[in-house]
Scaffold this active site. Structure first.
Site, PDB file in Angstrom:
ATOM      1  N   GLY A 191       3.939  -4.453  -2.906  1.00 41.46           N
ATOM      2  CA  GLY A 191       4.906  -5.146  -1.490  1.00 41.46           C
ATOM      3  C   GLY A 191       4.623  -4.808  -0.013  1.00 41.46           C
ATOM      4  O   GLY A 191       3.646  -3.926  -0.454  1.00 41.46           O
ATOM      5  N   HIS A 192       5.152  -4.783   0.271  1.00 36.94           N
ATOM      6  CA  HIS A 192       5.442  -4.485   1.585  1.00 36.94           C
ATOM      7  C   HIS A 192       5.730  -2.271   1.699  1.00 36.94           C
ATOM      8  O   HIS A 192       4.215  -1.370   2.117  1.00 36.94           O
ATOM      9  CB  HIS A 192       6.637  -3.930   3.269  1.00 36.94           C
ATOM     10  CG  HIS A 192       6.067  -4.103   4.194  1.00 36.94           C
ATOM     11  ND1 HIS A 192       4.870  -3.803   5.050  1.00 36.94           N
ATOM     12  CD2 HIS A 192       7.393  -3.240   4.772  1.00 36.94           C
ATOM     13  CE1 HIS A 192       5.620  -3.768   6.865  1.00 36.94           C
ATOM     14  NE2 HIS A 192       6.561  -2.347   6.610  1.00 36.94           N
ATOM     15  N   PHE A 193       6.196  -1.947   0.639  1.00 37.03           N
ATOM     16  CA  PHE A 193       6.440  -0.257   0.527  1.00 37.03           C
ATOM     17  C   PHE A 193       5.288  -0.209  -1.038  1.00 37.03           C
ATOM     18  O   PHE A 193       6.110   0.077  -1.611  1.00 37.03           O
ATOM     19  CB  PHE A 193       7.705  -0.164   0.460  1.00 37.03           C
ATOM     20  CG  PHE A 193       8.359   0.073   1.527  1.00 37.03           C
ATOM     21  CD1 PHE A 193       8.060   0.743   2.742  1.00 37.03           C
ATOM     22  CD2 PHE A 193       9.208  -0.867   1.832  1.00 37.03           C
ATOM     23  CE1 PHE A 193       8.712   0.897   3.667  1.00 37.03           C
ATOM     24  CE2 PHE A 193       9.851  -1.039   3.760  1.00 37.03           C
ATOM     25  CZ  PHE A 193       9.644   0.738   4.265  1.00 37.03           C
ATOM     26  N   ASP A 243       2.587  -8.945   0.381  1.00 39.14           N
ATOM     27  CA  ASP A 243       3.337  -7.942   2.165  1.00 39.14           C
ATOM     28  C   ASP A 243       3.400  -9.451   3.027  1.00 39.14           C
ATOM     29  O   ASP A 243       2.481  -9.650   2.634  1.00 39.14           O
ATOM     30  CB  ASP A 243       2.442  -6.937   2.376  1.00 39.14           C
ATOM     31  CG  ASP A 243       3.400  -6.360   3.939  1.00 39.14           C
ATOM     32  OD1 ASP A 243       3.799  -6.764   3.554  1.00 39.14           O
ATOM     33  OD2 ASP A 243       2.925  -5.407   3.516  1.00 39.14           O
TER      34      ASP A 243
END
Length: 293
Positions: A269-271, A243
């Site tokens: 990652g972020h999601f 992320d």
């Protein structure tokens, strides 16, 4: 909801202060409740697969914040967009639904909303689950430089900040930090849907207002951290180590005030749910079984 359909996701709307708040609900209400709070630029749609994974054992409620998803999105001159106000609406929704005790799953924007609720109502929150739900300055990365500049001088930096609302930026949020061998797990529907919501008339102005208001979440961090130290809520952190919006140092920082926090850095990652829903669901099952029942 009858006994034969508790695992099916129900799509519902409640009226809160004259606004329609959309939410997804599944699972038997007699089971422990998990409230899932989404982040920018998403909606409760990000939790569809996770809800399906957990609905056999838990009662799940995932609202869309005002200005997002299927909830009402009044113009900026008709609604005072701020994280304080989004928190107020969310708490009123939970009260209206009769949710006296619940665990909280917080991601991105869901963190300052959920942690405001938790720190003000510690007796109601049974556990915390954070997936890139930041509560420490260590979590901020260079991604935030332009947003911090915008908070100090909105007029000068608005053109650059508007770039964060483009289709290219939305796709980047959903795909950055993901290993090549996991990319085929990421559905393009995710960023296409998020961008469709962003492209609605007036929505970019809503997001710009919330970008500016985000600075006041940092003022709330000491209170969140005091809540951690004082009440020691059982906490699970399942965070994408790739992320680049809220970096993994933000995940590790929870251990400072919650030494018993269970911290997992995933190859995501972020999601992180886009690539690791089964893994995160398994972590949640084990964690909630031990801490909530």
């Amino acid at each position: 909801m009858n006994a034969t359909d508790t695992r099916a996701i129900q799509h519902r709307t409640a009226e809160v202060d004259g606004l329609n708040v959309f939410y997804r609900e599944a699972g038997n209400p007699e089971n422990p409740t998990l409230v899932l709070l989404h982040g920018f630029p998403s909606s409760s749609a990000m939790y569809r697969d996770l809800i399906a994974e957990l609905a056999d054992s838990y009662h799940l409620v995932a609202p869309d914040h005002i200005g997002f998803g299927q909830s009402d999105a009044p113009a900026v001159d008709a609604f005072p967009y701020s994280f304080d106000k989004l928190t107020e609406v969310t708490l009123k929704l939970l009260d209206q639904l009769g949710l006296e005790r619940f665990a909280l799953y917080i991601q991105d924007y869901g963190a300052p909303i959920g942690l405001r609720i938790a720190s003000a109502n510690p007796e109601r929150v049974t556990a915390l689950i954070s997936q890139s739900g930041n509560a420490y300055l260590e979590g901020f990365t260079p991604f935030w430089d332009i947003l911090i500049a915008h908070a100090k001088d909105r007029e000068t930096h608005e053109p650059a900040v508007r770039e964060l609302l483009t289709a290219e930026a939305t796709k980047w949020q959903h795909t950055h930090g993901i290993p090549a061998d996991r990319m085929e797990r990421v559905s393009p529907d995710a960023w296409v849907l998020d961008q469709a919501y962003l492209d609605r008339p007036g929505n970019k102005e809503i997001q710009l207002r919330l970008f500016w208001d985000y600075q006041f979440n940092l003022d709330a961090y000491p209170g969140f951290q005091e809540y951690f130290r004082t009440h020691r809520p059982p906490t699970l952190v399942a965070w994408g180590q790739g992320d680049e919006i809220f970096g993994p140092d933000g995940a590790r920082a929870f251990a400072r005030d919650l030494p018993d926090a269970e911290i997992h850095l995933l190859d995501a990652g972020h999601f992180a749910l886009a690539t690791h829903t089964p893994e995160i669901a398994a972590l949640i099952r084990d964690f909630l079984k031990r801490n909530v029942g």
